[in-house]
Design a protein around this motif. Structure first.
Motif: not given
Length: 172
Positions: A2-7
């Motif tokens: 999810h964090f990678l998607g936000q980046l």
């Protein structure tokens, strides 16, 4: 993930990563995440490749995870010249590949995909049928077994692509 998607979404909103469209009026997309597999989509240029590299570096630094550069590949459409392709691969730090290969055992459809890329289906059907003892089953049981074996093996592949006629005839 999810964090990678936000980046990735941050880079896209800053217009540093230009997502692609599947069709002229279709939605844009920049990435697909499958458990621990990632597929990124972007226009083949220096700005996009730098943005992808920045996202990957930030993610690895902040999460403590690492990427396997040996397992990572870059597929760039054939209409991009060789020098540009090499420069973009250098920015990303990954080797270029001429084919998308397979995912979950299924060839990823490309214009140059040939019927022989689906021979694994015929091989699996033949293996399945070769492994049983016909003299141990009644004629009706043999018929049910053949139908079940020959139908389930290609079913998964047929959910995402149309099989070549030669493969279908081989299964029959």
């Amino acid at each position: 993930m999810h964090f990678l998607g936000q980046l990735i979404e941050e880079k896209c909103s800053q217009n540093l990563w230009q997502p692609v469209k599947a069709s002229r009026n279709g939605p844009t997309f920049s990435h697909l995440l499958f458990a621990d597999d990632l597929v990124f989509f972007a226009k083949a240029d220096y700005i996009n490749c730098s943005a992808i590299r920045d996202v990957l570096n930030d993610f690895c630094n902040l999460s403590g995870q690492t990427m396997s550069e040996a397992k990572s590949k870059v597929y760039i459409l054939p209409n991009v010249d060789r020098d540009t392709r090499e420069s973009l691969c250098d920015i990303l730090g990954f080797a270029s590949t001429p084919k998308l290969g397979k995912y979950l055992g299924i060839p990823i459809k490309q214009p140059e995909t040939s019927p022989k890329d689906y021979n694994f289906i015929l091989d699996r059907v033949k293996q399945k049928l070769a492994g049983w003892k016909e003299n141990m089953l009644s004629l009706a049981s043999q018929s049910v077994f053949i139908q079940a074996s020959s139908a389930t093996i290609p079913a998964y592949v047929m959910k995402r692509t149309q099989l070549p006629r030669r493969i279908l005839e081989g299964i029959d």
